[in-house]
Design a protein around this motif. Structure first.
Motif, PDB file in Angstrom:
ATOM      1  N   CYS A   1      35.669  53.832  46.682  1.00 20.99           N
ATOM      2  CA  CYS A   1      35.689  52.427  46.263  1.00 20.99           C
ATOM      3  C   CYS A   1      36.602  51.668  47.215  1.00 20.99           C
ATOM      4  O   CYS A   1      37.206  52.277  48.092  1.00 20.99           O
ATOM      5  CB  CYS A   1      36.199  52.287  44.818  1.00 20.99           C
ATOM      6  SG  CYS A   1      37.918  52.816  44.602  1.00 20.99           S
ATOM      7  N   THR A   2      36.739  50.363  47.033  1.00 20.00           N
ATOM      8  CA  THR A   2      37.556  49.605  47.981  1.00 20.00           C
ATOM      9  C   THR A   2      39.046  49.885  47.823  1.00 20.00           C
ATOM     10  O   THR A   2      39.782  49.883  48.811  1.00 20.00           O
ATOM     11  CB  THR A   2      37.241  48.107  47.887  1.00 20.00           C
ATOM     12  OG1 THR A   2      35.871  47.930  48.259  1.00 20.00           O
ATOM     13  CG2 THR A   2      38.100  47.285  48.837  1.00 20.00           C
ATOM     14  N   ALA A   3      39.496  50.146  46.596  1.00 21.20           N
ATOM     15  CA  ALA A   3      40.907  50.511  46.427  1.00 21.20           C
ATOM     16  C   ALA A   3      41.203  51.742  47.290  1.00 21.20           C
ATOM     17  O   ALA A   3      42.226  51.812  47.986  1.00 21.20           O
ATOM     18  CB  ALA A   3      41.210  50.782  44.958  1.00 21.20           C
TER      19      ALA A   3
ATOM     20  N   TYR B   1      43.721  43.287  41.448  1.00 26.64           N
ATOM     21  CA  TYR B   1      42.319  43.424  41.036  1.00 26.64           C
ATOM     22  C   TYR B   1      42.195  44.463  39.928  1.00 26.64           C
ATOM     23  O   TYR B   1      41.192  45.141  39.795  1.00 26.64           O
ATOM     24  CB  TYR B   1      41.438  43.802  42.236  1.00 26.64           C
ATOM     25  CG  TYR B   1      42.046  44.892  43.104  1.00 26.64           C
ATOM     26  CD1 TYR B   1      41.995  46.229  42.714  1.00 26.64           C
ATOM     27  CD2 TYR B   1      42.710  44.579  44.280  1.00 26.64           C
ATOM     28  CE1 TYR B   1      42.573  47.225  43.474  1.00 26.64           C
ATOM     29  CE2 TYR B   1      43.286  45.577  45.059  1.00 26.64           C
ATOM     30  CZ  TYR B   1      43.215  46.896  44.646  1.00 26.64           C
ATOM     31  OH  TYR B   1      43.813  47.876  45.400  1.00 26.64           O
TER      32      TYR B   1
ATOM     33  N   SER C   1      33.131  46.451  48.672  1.00 28.21           N
ATOM     34  CA  SER C   1      32.678  47.335  47.589  1.00 28.21           C
ATOM     35  C   SER C   1      31.162  47.334  47.551  1.00 28.21           C
ATOM     36  O   SER C   1      30.539  46.279  47.642  1.00 28.21           O
ATOM     37  CB  SER C   1      33.210  46.854  46.243  1.00 28.21           C
ATOM     38  OG  SER C   1      34.614  46.864  46.223  1.00 28.21           O
TER      39      SER C   1
ATOM     40  N   GLN D   1      29.489  48.496  44.907  1.00 31.56           N
ATOM     41  CA  GLN D   1      29.025  48.400  43.514  1.00 31.56           C
ATOM     42  C   GLN D   1      29.108  46.978  42.961  1.00 31.56           C
ATOM     43  O   GLN D   1      28.727  46.739  41.835  1.00 31.56           O
ATOM     44  CB  GLN D   1      29.818  49.359  42.612  1.00 31.56           C
ATOM     45  CG  GLN D   1      31.222  48.904  42.214  1.00 31.56           C
ATOM     46  CD  GLN D   1      32.268  49.201  43.275  1.00 31.56           C
ATOM     47  OE1 GLN D   1      31.936  49.467  44.424  1.00 31.56           O
ATOM     48  NE2 GLN D   1      33.530  49.138  42.905  1.00 31.56           N
ATOM     49  N   LYS D   2      29.656  46.036  43.728  1.00 30.20           N
ATOM     50  CA  LYS D   2      29.773  44.674  43.212  1.00 30.20           C
ATOM     51  C   LYS D   2      28.442  43.955  43.444  1.00 30.20           C
ATOM     52  O   LYS D   2      27.441  44.359  42.874  1.00 30.20           O
ATOM     53  CB  LYS D   2      30.990  43.983  43.826  1.00 30.20           C
ATOM     54  CG  LYS D   2      32.298  44.642  43.318  1.00 30.20           C
ATOM     55  CD  LYS D   2      33.559  43.960  43.794  1.00 30.20           C
ATOM     56  CE  LYS D   2      34.796  44.553  43.119  1.00 30.20           C
ATOM     57  NZ  LYS D   2      36.045  43.947  43.606  1.00 30.20           N
TER      58      LYS D   2
ATOM     59  N   ASP E   1      40.315  43.271  53.469  1.00 27.67           N
ATOM     60  CA  ASP E   1      39.765  43.651  52.169  1.00 27.67           C
ATOM     61  C   ASP E   1      38.843  42.511  51.758  1.00 27.67           C
ATOM     62  O   ASP E   1      39.299  41.436  51.384  1.00 27.67           O
ATOM     63  CB  ASP E   1      40.912  43.843  51.162  1.00 27.67           C
ATOM     64  CG  ASP E   1      40.411  43.891  49.712  1.00 27.67           C
ATOM     65  OD1 ASP E   1      39.181  43.949  49.496  1.00 27.67           O
ATOM     66  OD2 ASP E   1      41.263  43.865  48.798  1.00 27.67           O
TER      67      ASP E   1
HETATM   68  C1  LIG Z   1      37.333  44.564  43.358  1.00 23.35           C
HETATM   69  C2  LIG Z   1      38.386  44.387  44.378  1.00 23.35           C
HETATM   70  C3  LIG Z   1      39.068  45.479  44.906  1.00 23.35           C
HETATM   71  C4  LIG Z   1      38.862  46.856  44.397  1.00 23.35           C
HETATM   72  O1  LIG Z   1      37.568  47.304  44.674  1.00 23.35           O
HETATM   73  P1  LIG Z   1      37.027  48.637  43.993  1.00 23.35           P
HETATM   74  O2  LIG Z   1      35.770  48.910  44.760  1.00 23.35           O
HETATM   75  O3  LIG Z   1      36.800  48.318  42.553  1.00 23.35           O
HETATM   76  O4  LIG Z   1      38.079  49.652  44.173  1.00 23.35           O
HETATM   77  C5  LIG Z   1      39.984  45.264  45.922  1.00 23.35           C
HETATM   78  N1  LIG Z   1      40.224  44.028  46.385  1.00 23.35           N
HETATM   79  C6  LIG Z   1      39.600  42.942  45.903  1.00 23.35           C
HETATM   80  C7  LIG Z   1      39.922  41.597  46.472  1.00 23.35           C
HETATM   81  C8  LIG Z   1      38.657  43.073  44.873  1.00 23.35           C
HETATM   82  O5  LIG Z   1      38.023  42.000  44.396  1.00 23.35           O
END
Ligand SMILES: *Cc1c(COP(=O)(O)O)cnc(C)c1O
Length: 369
Positions: free
Chosen positions: A71-73, A115, A210, A212-213, A188
């Motif tokens: 995931c993005t985290a 987030y 991400s 999945q968004k 990010d």
């Molecule tokens: C959703 C989000 C994340 C985390 O992304 P995940 O894929 O849920 O881990 C990080 N930074 C921002 C700005 C986000 O909106």
């Protein structure tokens, strides 16, 4: 037929909040569902898959190379780590102990978003430390330069999100200033996949989004950018990245979602979203204590949200109270947090069907009269 929700005793959810992790984020389109289901039937060489994915991501996004993380985290932690270690396997094994490595990550104060986790923690997980430039209200170019010229600076981490605040140095300029100081930049852009080309055009060394968004893949993070750094992100899987890896279903799902996006008529999609939002606003605008209006996405994503002002004097309850009641019912109706929580509700209609929007309208009308 017994549904998944019935089986586990869960309420159905109408998610007008957006791509929100605690609500299951998104619903995948059928080609993505099929690709993921197929992936679950087979063994796959993950090294071959990773190479093929890099190639496919390059073709579909125009980035130099790409890979998939959990995931993005995870991508944030791994991107910061990759810049600290490069491809050096001893350093990769050594993290989160950063002895002998440049370990400071510069961030502008308005980018310290939360987030569901404070972004600084995702950085610190790698062993790195965040150096903050500027104040919450403003980061001037000179503030950024000063931070970038400090000792032991490893990378610049920028955030592109509607969660950001203040008057910060714009991405393209911030990346250029980092490069002038010989420092790589990461962006990010977790929920910014609809403007991915724009983000890639900033010249950042690594762009994180991400899958999945708005891309509607299974939970996964796309890391795009310079090949050698992307490979160093992937190499973290033999170190701190082991628990942040993407499985075969995430790789296959993310690729299918990118392909689905490439084949989408974006202009038609944007028109459809605008019509849907307008239609929903019109449904509520006539109802006595309410006033509805469209609000364009502040980051430039190609859709608007619907803000509904609630006149609590006439209505007998605040917008916040109304949001609470919408979330109590079955189906659970989730609306977006808003700066003026007490006076207005915010709805993101992108993921919803006309029938769901009708249900939302009916429930609101029922709750205010
Ligand atoms: C959703 C989000 C994340 C985390 O992304 P995940 O894929 O849920 O881990 C990080 N930074 C921002 C700005 C986000 O909106």
């Amino acid at each position: 037929m017994k549904t998944l929700h019935d089986d586990l005793g869960l309420r159905r959810v109408i998610n007008a909040r957006g791509t929100y992790t605690p609500l299951g984020v998104s619903r995948s389109p059928e080609p993505v569902v099929k690709a993921v289901a197929e992936s679950l039937r087979h063994f796959i060489s993950m090294d071959e898959l990773s190479n093929a994915a890099g190639q496919r991501i390059m073709e579909l996004t125009g980035a130099e190379w790409g890979t998939v993380t959990h995931c993005t985290a995870a991508s944030i932690t791994l991107a910061v780590a990759a810049i600290m270690t490069g491809g050096d396997s001893a350093k990769i094994r050594q993290l989160p102990d950063t002895r002998g490595m440049k370990r400071r990550v510069v961030m502008q104060a308005g980018h310290l978003v939360n987030y569901g986790q404070a972004i600084e923690q995702a950085v610190r997980l790698s062993g790195a430390e965040v150096i903050v430039a500027g104040s919450e209200a403003e980061c001037a170019p000179a503030d950024l330069e000063r931070a970038l010229s400090g000792a032991s600076v490893s990378s610049l981490l920028l955030v592109s999100s509607r969660l950001c605040g203040g008057d910060m140095v714009p991405a393209r300029e911030a990346v250029a200033r980092a490069h002038d100081s010989g420092i790589p930049a990461i962006i990010d852009a977790a929920a910014q996949d609809l403007r991915l080309r724009e983000v890639l055009a900033t010249n950042a060394d690594l762009v994180l989004t991400s899958a999945q968004k708005y891309l509607r893949a299974p939970t996964s993070g796309l890391v795009l950018g310079r090949r050698e750094l992307v490979e160093a992100v992937r190499a973290q899987e033999r170190g701190i990245g082991r628990g942040m890896k993407a499985g075969k279903e995430a790789f296959i799902g993310a690729l299918a979602a990118l392909q689905y996006r490439r084949d989408l008529d974006m202009a038609a999609w944007a028109r459809e979203q605008e019509d849907k939002a307008k239609g929903f606003a019109a449904k509520l605008d006539g109802v006595a204590p309410l006033r509805a209006e469209l609000v364009p996405d502040p980051t430039g994503m190609p859709f608007s949200r619907v803000r509904v002002w609630v006149d609590s004097a006439t209505c007998g309850k605040t917008a916040e109270k109304l949001a609470g009641e919408l979330a109590q019912g079955d189906p659970l109706i989730a609306v977006q947090d808003h700066d003026n929580e007490a006076e207005a509700l915010m709805f993101e209609t992108v993921a919803l069907t006309e029938a769901e929007l009708e249900t939302v309208r009916d429930r609101i009308v029922h709750l205010i009269v």
